[in-house]
Design an enzyme around this catalytic site. Structure first.
Site, PDB file in Angstrom:
ATOM      1  CG  ASP A 204      84.193  31.227  79.690  1.00 28.71           C
ATOM      2  OD1 ASP A 204      85.290  31.294  80.276  1.00 28.71           O
ATOM      3  OD2 ASP A 204      83.383  30.277  79.853  1.00 28.71           O
ATOM      4  CD  GLU A 272      89.053  30.747  78.831  1.00 28.27           C
ATOM      5  OE1 GLU A 272      89.716  30.300  79.779  1.00 28.27           O
ATOM      6  OE2 GLU A 272      87.814  30.761  78.810  1.00 28.27           O
TER       7      GLU A 272
END
Length: 527
Positions: A204, A272
């Site tokens: 993330d 990401e």
């Protein structure tokens, strides 16, 4: 562009994102869980994908629905427990699939024991595991940084007389990756799950994890307008994409590769990262010091649905990749608007063909295979904190997180309880069971595309070249061992004359393609 005849599983395979809260509920609480995912694995197998990525399942107060982690090495009771996870992992592997988890390294929950200890006193051994600073002389925040959810990125802690940094919600304090003890603890988190047998991680907001020394103000964005998010008032020059973060990314890769070398089963890391091409490509690292295998590429989500725009974007992205880098593509996620809501169901079928025939690793998002479109969420059912922070912008993510409709029974077969978010109005007809029985459904199209991709090396690992085409048509070739395929995608609602010959292998429409033309909203794969 060259192909990859010796491609590894994560290069030739297709990843399927599961949002656990919304996939399948097994205990009637209206929230999906791990046992529910296990019960629906046969759907994933029949679809024809290769790996499942699970959004966060760790213990969490759910301020941001799992992206505020209170314990990195356990399972939230909402989803099950470690034994339930182990059963799911074994069931996934028994079906020949891989399982990826969501690693959240930029921030934890403010209820994580590390942060509880960090904020207890300025002398805490874990004080420096987070980013604390004194106020400015006027008592205000240490700098001008803005949270991605709006408002200041700093929260005042009266008990210790300092501010702590949070790039997202105040309940998500940022970890200090310059602290070696914190870094070691987070590397141990990866080891915990690798030892358990997971096949990799989606990481993330990877480009956020290190901040510039001294925490200088971010520059003002001269192009900001009131219709954009508050975050975009500033250019995140000092709060993201720092050089030191690349060394951490390379350490993650070295650890993943060490497990692959020990077991013979390669682990994969997906980062990401939202950055321009030149900076995005740096997250591949170098051949001697590689970083993540796949820096997520969201440009099919971010660009308007126009053949000319997409052609130029694809060319620039391909040209930006390092020689050893492998591309990847995404058309949907738990954060992005549904593709069918954005461009309509007819073009969503064309988007499916684009996603699964471009060079690179595709990531699908649950529900796109049945064409879930716009789902209107009544005001009293909205759950997403991003909506409440900036309600006038209509950027809530709930519409992409609604439960999976499985059949026409109560609550679409998702749960015997009230679903945590409402279903779309068309769920009695737009559901898995209805489409499973329809050879012309978008579900059948996805299955046919995935089967063709698996059986056709040119689509999975072949070379790639854009081809000239009439306005409104995106065209390209995939080639393997001298055998070319032509992909033609009509991004308009008009008939288009296109000079093509050969054997059509698949169309996005029911019926036979017509040589020399494309029907409205038609995509064709031609041998």
């Amino acid at each position: 562009m060259d192909g990859r005849p010796d491609a590894r599983w994560w290069e030739r395979g297709v990843i399927y994102q599961v949002y656990p809260r919304s996939f399948q509920d097994s205990d009637s609480d209206g929230v999906g869980d791990l046992a529910g995912i296990e019960a629906r694995l046969d759907h994933v197998v029949a679809l024809g994908v290769d790996a499942i990525w699970l959004s966060p399942i760790f213990p969490s107060p759910m301020a941001d629905f799992g992206y505020d982690v209170a314990d990195y090495c356990s399972i939230d009771p909402l989803f099950g427990d470690l034994a339930t996870f182990d059963r799911l992992l074994a069931a996934v592997h028994a079906r020949g699939l891989k399982l990826l988890l969501d690693f959240v390294p930029n921030h934890s929950s403010d209820q994580h024991p590390w942060f509880v200890e960090s904020r207890a006193t300025r002398d805490s051994p874990k004080r420096d595991w987070y980013i604390w600073r004194d106020p400015k002389p006027d008592g205000g925040p240490p700098n001008n940084w803005i949270s991605d959810f709006g408002g200041s990125a700093w929260e005042w802690d009266a008990a210790t007389g300092q501010y702590y940094l949070h790039a997202f919600l105040k309940e998500q304090p940022d970890l200090n990756w310059r602290n070696p003890d914190l870094r070691a603890a987070m590397m141990n988190v990866l080891r915990f799950w690798f030892d358990r047998g997971v096949d990799g991680f989606r990481i993330d907001v990877l480009w956020h994890i290190v901040k510039a020394e001294g925490l200088p103000d971010n520059p003002v964005n001269p192009d900001w307008t009131p219709g954009r998010t508050e975050r975009d008032r500033l250019i995140q020059l000092h709060s993201t994409d720092q050089e030191e973060a690349h060394a951490i990314s390379a350490d993650f890769r070295a650890l993943a590769d060490s497990y692959g070398a020990k077991t013979g089963q390669e682990r994969v890391l997906i980062g990401e990262i939202f950055l321009p091409n030149d900076r995005h490509a740096r997250w591949y690292g170098t051949p001697k010091r590689p970083q993540v295998h796949l820096p997520f590429n969201f440009q099919l989500v971010e660009n308007c649905w126009d053949a000319g725009v997409l052609r130029r974007m694809i060319a620039k992205y391909e040209a930006s990749l390092p020689e050893f880098g492998w591309p990847n593509w995404v058309i949907g996620s738990h954060d992005a608007p549904r593709i069918a809501a954005r461009i309509g169901e007819a073009q969503a079928r064309v988007a499916a063909m684009l996603l699964l025939t471009l060079r690179g690793t595709p990531t699908m998002y649950q529900g796109d295979e049945i064409g879930i479109g716009r789902v209107d969420i009544p005001p009293d059912r909205i759950r997403d904190p991003q909506h409440f922070r900036q309600p006038d912008l209509d950027i809530g993510r709930d519409r992409s997180r609604t439960p999976m409709p499985w059949d026409a029974s109560a609550n679409a077969g998702f749960s015997t309880g009230e679903p945590w978010l409402p279903l779309g109005d068309d769920w009695p007809t737009r559901n898995f069971a209805a489409q499973d029985a329809d050879p012309c459904s978008i579900l059948s199209l996805y299955r046919n595309l995935l089967a063709l991709r698996r059986a056709t090396p040119a689509l999975a690992v072949g070379g790639f070249a854009l081809v000239d085409a009439p306005d409104g048509v995106l065209a390209y070739q995939r080639v393997h061992e001298g055998e070319p395929l032509l992909i033609l995608l009509n991004l308009t609602s008009n008939n288009v004359t296109v000079d093509w010959r050969g054997t059509p292998l698949l169309s996005t429409l029911d019926g036979d393609p017509e040589p020399g033309m494309l029907y409205p909203n038609e995509g064709v794969i031609v041998a």
